[in-house]
Design an enzyme around this catalytic site. Sequence first.
Site, PDB file in Angstrom:
ATOM      1  N   ASP A 259       1.017  -1.377   0.060  1.00 31.21           N
ATOM      2  CA  ASP A 259      -0.003   0.012   0.167  1.00 31.21           C
ATOM      3  C   ASP A 259       0.841   1.188   0.003  1.00 31.21           C
ATOM      4  O   ASP A 259       2.090   1.172   0.463  1.00 31.21           O
ATOM      5  CB  ASP A 259      -0.813   0.149   1.225  1.00 31.21           C
TER       6      ASP A 259
ATOM      7  N   ASP B 187      -0.196   5.276   0.720  1.00 31.38           N
ATOM      8  CA  ASP B 187      -0.407   6.073   1.865  1.00 31.38           C
ATOM      9  C   ASP B 187      -0.229   5.583   3.431  1.00 31.38           C
ATOM     10  O   ASP B 187      -0.915   4.569   3.554  1.00 31.38           O
ATOM     11  CB  ASP B 187      -1.784   6.845   1.581  1.00 31.38           C
TER      12      ASP B 187
ATOM     13  N   ARG C 243     -14.775  12.161  -0.710  1.00 31.16           N
ATOM     14  CA  ARG C 243     -13.499  12.920  -0.543  1.00 31.16           C
ATOM     15  C   ARG C 243     -13.101  13.686  -1.662  1.00 31.16           C
ATOM     16  O   ARG C 243     -12.495  14.794  -1.608  1.00 31.16           O
ATOM     17  CB  ARG C 243     -12.570  11.897   0.143  1.00 31.16           C
TER      18      ARG C 243
ATOM     19  N   SER D 281      -2.734   1.012  -4.542  1.00 38.39           N
ATOM     20  CA  SER D 281      -3.119   2.172  -4.008  1.00 38.39           C
ATOM     21  C   SER D 281      -4.464   2.929  -4.027  1.00 38.39           C
ATOM     22  O   SER D 281      -4.865   2.829  -5.102  1.00 38.39           O
ATOM     23  CB  SER D 281      -2.113   3.373  -3.861  1.00 38.39           C
TER      24      SER D 281
ATOM     25  N   ASP E 214      -1.734  -0.745   6.093  1.00 36.60           N
ATOM     26  CA  ASP E 214      -2.107  -0.445   6.986  1.00 36.60           C
ATOM     27  C   ASP E 214      -3.769  -0.023   7.355  1.00 36.60           C
ATOM     28  O   ASP E 214      -4.247  -0.056   8.495  1.00 36.60           O
ATOM     29  CB  ASP E 214      -1.546   1.061   7.398  1.00 36.60           C
TER      30      ASP E 214
ATOM     31  N   ASN F   8      -8.953  -1.327   3.723  1.00 36.11           N
ATOM     32  CA  ASN F   8      -8.979  -1.589   2.392  1.00 36.11           C
ATOM     33  C   ASN F   8      -7.647  -2.539   2.005  1.00 36.11           C
ATOM     34  O   ASN F   8      -7.768  -2.890   0.848  1.00 36.11           O
ATOM     35  CB  ASN F   8      -9.181  -0.361   1.385  1.00 36.11           C
TER      36      ASN F   8
END
Length: 238
Positions: A30, A32, A76, A120, A192, A195
């Site tokens: 991942d 971010d 978002r 991502s 983290d 998802n």
Amino acid sequence: MTASSFAPGLVVQGFVPPLRLADFKLIAFDMDSTLINIECIDEIADAVGRKAEVAAITEAAMRGEIADFKDSLRRRVALLAGAPADALQRVFDERLRLNAGAEALVRTCQAAGLKTLLVSGGFTFFTDRVRDRLALDFTRSNVLDVADGRLTGRLVDQPWGDICDGEEKKRMLLATCAQLGIAPAQAIAMGDGANDLPMMRAAGLSVAYQAKPKVREQAMVAINEGGLDRLLEVVHAA
């Protein structure tokens, strides 16, 4: 799974280390808050004075409190409408940093012959640059729509689909394994947020990095302190 502290800040569940990098052929990251230090969408939102609002949705999505990641991302992104497109470059230049141990882990994996995949729920503007910096092999992420130098608040559909969510991360991991002619058991997946769980469950070794509680609980390895290269305390290079 029974958890045990393998070393301070490092929790191992469900198997007895050590493993060897030679046991694996692919490592998927991942981006971010895993490979890098920020949530890019939150920092873009800062440019239009909506960081707190966007960050609250991001946090809830990563904790697994919002079941529909695609809906949360669309919400978002809509809040980014009107942000200058050059805010993306400023975020990259001024705020984005690789997390501790990221480069060391990637280089060690590459030296051991593993292919690298970056998947991502963020945006190609950033994944392309991180890919180039680390010489990663494969990426999948989302495209922000831009018109007249500003974000429109929409995403651009891509040939593979609309949004890279948890299921798309898993599909990309499995498709990459198939392309490489390897079994999913020969893949490592690091993340983290909630998802990331679908791809982590599909991989032979799942690693949570400074992760949300739901993710730490389900990962085979949880790195709660230190850098990403602490994985090498469990999966040895030699």
